[in-house]
Design a protein around this motif. Structure first.
Motif, PDB file in Angstrom:
ATOM      1  N   GLY A  99       0.437  -1.165  -0.027  1.00 36.96           N
ATOM      2  CA  GLY A  99       0.418   0.052  -0.320  1.00 36.96           C
ATOM      3  C   GLY A  99       0.724   1.377  -0.225  1.00 36.96           C
ATOM      4  O   GLY A  99       2.116   1.589   0.345  1.00 36.96           O
ATOM      5  N   TRP A 100      -0.258   2.337   0.291  1.00 38.15           N
ATOM      6  CA  TRP A 100       0.926   3.597   0.104  1.00 38.15           C
ATOM      7  C   TRP A 100       1.303   3.651   1.882  1.00 38.15           C
ATOM      8  O   TRP A 100       0.488   4.007   2.316  1.00 38.15           O
ATOM      9  CB  TRP A 100      -0.305   5.266  -0.652  1.00 38.15           C
ATOM     10  N   TYR A 101       2.162   4.402   1.505  1.00 40.69           N
ATOM     11  CA  TYR A 101       3.083   5.124   2.798  1.00 40.69           C
ATOM     12  C   TYR A 101       3.973   6.128   2.587  1.00 40.69           C
ATOM     13  O   TYR A 101       4.420   6.502   1.547  1.00 40.69           O
ATOM     14  CB  TYR A 101       4.527   4.326   3.381  1.00 40.69           C
ATOM     15  N   SER A 102       3.482   7.064   3.207  1.00 41.00           N
ATOM     16  CA  SER A 102       4.061   8.737   3.537  1.00 41.00           C
ATOM     17  C   SER A 102       5.377   9.153   4.816  1.00 41.00           C
ATOM     18  O   SER A 102       5.355   8.659   5.592  1.00 41.00           O
ATOM     19  CB  SER A 102       3.545   9.593   4.332  1.00 41.00           C
ATOM     20  N   VAL A 103       6.970   9.506   3.893  1.00 34.35           N
ATOM     21  CA  VAL A 103       7.568   9.231   4.569  1.00 34.35           C
ATOM     22  C   VAL A 103       7.738  10.275   5.502  1.00 34.35           C
ATOM     23  O   VAL A 103       7.612  10.272   7.322  1.00 34.35           O
ATOM     24  CB  VAL A 103       8.852   9.083   4.241  1.00 34.35           C
ATOM     25  N   ARG A 104       7.134  11.115   5.565  1.00 36.46           N
ATOM     26  CA  ARG A 104       6.953  12.658   6.206  1.00 36.46           C
ATOM     27  C   ARG A 104       6.112  12.532   6.725  1.00 36.46           C
ATOM     28  O   ARG A 104       5.862  13.099   7.908  1.00 36.46           O
ATOM     29  CB  ARG A 104       6.721  14.001   4.848  1.00 36.46           C
ATOM     30  N   ASP A 105       4.727  11.979   6.565  1.00 40.27           N
ATOM     31  CA  ASP A 105       3.727  11.982   8.251  1.00 40.27           C
ATOM     32  C   ASP A 105       3.657  10.679   8.827  1.00 40.27           C
ATOM     33  O   ASP A 105       3.443  10.668   9.441  1.00 40.27           O
ATOM     34  CB  ASP A 105       2.513  11.786   6.843  1.00 40.27           C
ATOM     35  N   GLU A 106       4.981   9.786   7.919  1.00 36.66           N
ATOM     36  CA  GLU A 106       5.147   8.287   8.814  1.00 36.66           C
ATOM     37  C   GLU A 106       3.745   7.920   9.042  1.00 36.66           C
ATOM     38  O   GLU A 106       3.629   7.247  10.494  1.00 36.66           O
ATOM     39  CB  GLU A 106       5.371   8.752  10.613  1.00 36.66           C
ATOM     40  N   ALA A 107       2.637   7.978   8.066  1.00 33.79           N
ATOM     41  CA  ALA A 107       1.565   7.203   7.730  1.00 33.79           C
ATOM     42  C   ALA A 107       1.633   6.646   7.082  1.00 33.79           C
ATOM     43  O   ALA A 107       1.867   6.721   5.335  1.00 33.79           O
ATOM     44  CB  ALA A 107       0.371   7.943   7.860  1.00 33.79           C
ATOM     45  N   PHE A 108       0.722   5.483   7.041  1.00 34.33           N
ATOM     46  CA  PHE A 108      -0.307   4.612   5.760  1.00 34.33           C
ATOM     47  C   PHE A 108      -1.785   5.138   5.286  1.00 34.33           C
ATOM     48  O   PHE A 108      -2.411   5.738   5.814  1.00 34.33           O
ATOM     49  CB  PHE A 108      -0.370   2.974   5.999  1.00 34.33           C
ATOM     50  N   TYR A 109      -1.941   5.118   3.878  1.00 36.17           N
ATOM     51  CA  TYR A 109      -3.097   6.199   3.073  1.00 36.17           C
ATOM     52  C   TYR A 109      -4.187   4.679   2.412  1.00 36.17           C
ATOM     53  O   TYR A 109      -2.819   4.278   1.470  1.00 36.17           O
ATOM     54  CB  TYR A 109      -2.615   7.005   3.057  1.00 36.17           C
ATOM     55  N   ASP A 110      -4.774   5.015   2.826  1.00 39.31           N
ATOM     56  CA  ASP A 110      -5.815   3.906   1.713  1.00 39.31           C
ATOM     57  C   ASP A 110      -5.458   4.897   0.282  1.00 39.31           C
ATOM     58  O   ASP A 110      -5.530   5.745   0.362  1.00 39.31           O
ATOM     59  CB  ASP A 110      -7.352   4.233   2.145  1.00 39.31           C
TER      60      ASP A 110
END
Length: 517
Positions: free
Chosen positions: A124-135
């Motif tokens: 899935g999609w991951y934002s390194v800057r947010d340290e968050a996984f997104y749908d």
């Protein structure tokens, strides 16, 4: 025993130096902590740094240093900021501490014992800057046709073995929590966002990574490190001694207030209570998501080159002037803007011309004309009683009521109106004229004003602690056997004025042309 009060900030991610948003959150939390202490509560105030994760590892690699060395250096900047801004924290926590690794492992084991962790594969999609996984449904298109997170940050497609947390199990318990405790998330707009997010359904959450190793090791799976938010959120109980049954854990958990930025409400109001439910631990009483501090209406960003060092502002304008401006200018819970002009205008109009001038002219007059001593009087005229009642109402009722509701700027509005009333009283009573015509009346007016200044100063002390201490030193109230909290007990038996000095020199207009031009 006094009632405990536990307040936390979000722990700061130190991949860059502190900016004005970090300072704002720390100052807000400090004002609340100092206010609660003044109300007689036993306060524990925790802040710190969140030092693991992919961002820190990549930043260290860019700089040619180890993640541990980068963490040590950058964390020191945040501690220095807190100390320089007079943040009265009781615990500055770092997630690299061995005790924090042990606490994170204990929370992990508790969630695993509840059957809420399982091994799987994440794609899935991951934002390194947010340290968050997104749908997929949360993403938006970037101008170049790529994908961005809901916060506008780049995302990467990630495929790796991962431990998962059964977040999907907790949709109904979370919705029940929000319904039964409507003040669990504030302001209301943040609560509504979280209710809508949970109602659309929750997917199980990937809570470990194998693509890097800078983090807390997963118990029994040393090739995995915990998802940085599992690790980061645990800090709130690490600082109390979890998993040991410490006195601090007994007295201060659950936390009374998690104070955080609005961009991380999901982690604190969805993931964190779900983790705690799984581990069978009590939930915090309130999560408050404050707004952003904008730079002349724009969000600060490194790419725009408008990131503000709060210590530069503190050095230029004074720590207390900066603290006062941020608390007064920004409605708590909403976005607000700062500018050099706005700081100067607010500080000069309210701190210098109004409060500071009241203190300076009253105490200076007493030092010159009454040998610095004023005694309490009982014979009050209607104007005296009216002012005292007005100030008591503002300082002992309106401001505390607003601050208990976390309406920080509204409490300061009540305080400022009392300052204006006190200045109007000085002009009306004209003690400089009474010195010649009615010295006894002059002494009464000055005694009233000393009591008023003490109440105003005690009330504002959480916001401008250093300046308030100077005023109380200059005023030196003597309460006999009544203790020191005179704002709740009435006028002092005597005031001894000494070492009168200016509090808030007028700040220069930043838009003015330099001399000689």
């Amino acid at each position: 025993m006094t009632t405990p009060f536990y307040i936390t900030t979000a722990i700061n991610y130190p991949n860059g130096r502190p900016h004005i948003g970090h300072a704002y959150e720390a100052i807000c939390a400090d004002v609340i902590a100092r206010f609660q202490r003044a109300q007689g509560r036993r306060v524990r105030f925790q802040t710190g740094t969140d030092e693991h994760g992919l961002k820190m590892m990549r930043k260290a690699r860019e700089q040619g240093v180890t993640p541990a060395a980068l963490a040590d250096e950058m964390s020191s900047h945040f501690r220095h900021m807190a100390d320089a801004l007079h943040i009265s924290y009781d615990r500055f926590i770092r997630t690299v501490e061995p005790a924090h690794h042990a606490a994170s492992a204990a929370l992990w084991e508790a969630m695993k014992a509840s059957g809420d962790l399982y091994l799987g594969r994440y794609e899935g999609w991951y934002s390194v800057r947010d340290e968050a996984f997104y749908d997929e449904t949360e993403l938006r298109e970037s101008p170049d046709g790529g994908r961005l997170s809901p916060l506008g940050t780049p995302v990467e497609w990630t495929v790796e073995e991962s431990w998962f947390f059964r977040l999907s199990r907790f949709a109904e318990p979370l919705l029940k929590l929000y319904e039964e405790r409507p003040d669990f998330i504030e302001p209301a707009a943040r609560r509504n966002e979280m209710v809508a997010f949970v109602r659309q359904g929750l997917r199980d959450l990937s809570v470990s990574r194998t693509s890097f190793d800078w983090g807390v090791k997963v118990p029994g799976a040393p090739d995995h490190v915990m998802y940085v938010w599992v690790d980061a959120l645990t800090n709130y109980i690490t600082g109390l001694g979890y998993p040991e049954p410490t006195e601090e854990m007994r007295d201060f958990w659950p936390a009374d207030l998690h104070l955080i930025g609005k961009d991380i409400v999901r982690f604190h109001a969805v993931y964190w209570p779900a983790f705690l439910m799984s581990a069978k631990l009590p939930l915090p009483r309130k999560v408050f998501g404050h707004g952003f501090v904008l730079n002349q209406g724009e969000k600060e960003s490194k790419s725009l080159g408008n990131v503000t060092d709060p210590l530069d502002l503190a050095e230029r304008y004074g720590v207390d002037a900066l603290r006062y401006f941020l608390m007064r200018e920004i409605p708590f819970g909403q976005d607000g803007s700062w500018s050099h002009q706005a700081i100067v205008t607010r500080a000069n109009a309210e701190l210098s011309n109004s409060y500071g001038n009241l203190v300076q002219r009253v105490l200076g007059f007493i030092a010159r004309n009454l040998d610095g001593t004023v005694a309490r009087v009982t014979e009050l005229q209607e104007a005296d009683a009216a002012l005292l009642n007005r100030v008591r109402s503002a300082c002992l009722a309106e401001l505390p009521e607003q601050w208990n509701r976390l309406a920080l700027n509204a409490g300061l509005d009540a305080w400022m109106k009392a300052v204006y009333a006190a200045n109007a009283y000085v002009d009306e009573q004209a003690p400089w004229a009474l010195r010649k015509t009615d010295p006894e009346r002059m002494a009464t007016v000055l005694a009233v004003l000393c009591n008023v200044i003490e109440m105003l100063t005690s009330a504002i002390q959480p916001v401008i602690p250093a300046s308030a201490r100077k005023v109380l030193h200059m005023l030196e109230p003597d309460h006999g056997d009544l203790g020191t909290k005179s704002a709740k007990r009435g006028a002092a038996l005597r005031y001894t004025v000494r070492d009168v000095q200016p509090l808030f020199p007028r700040l220069a207009d930043p838009t003015a042309e330099p001399e000689g031009c």
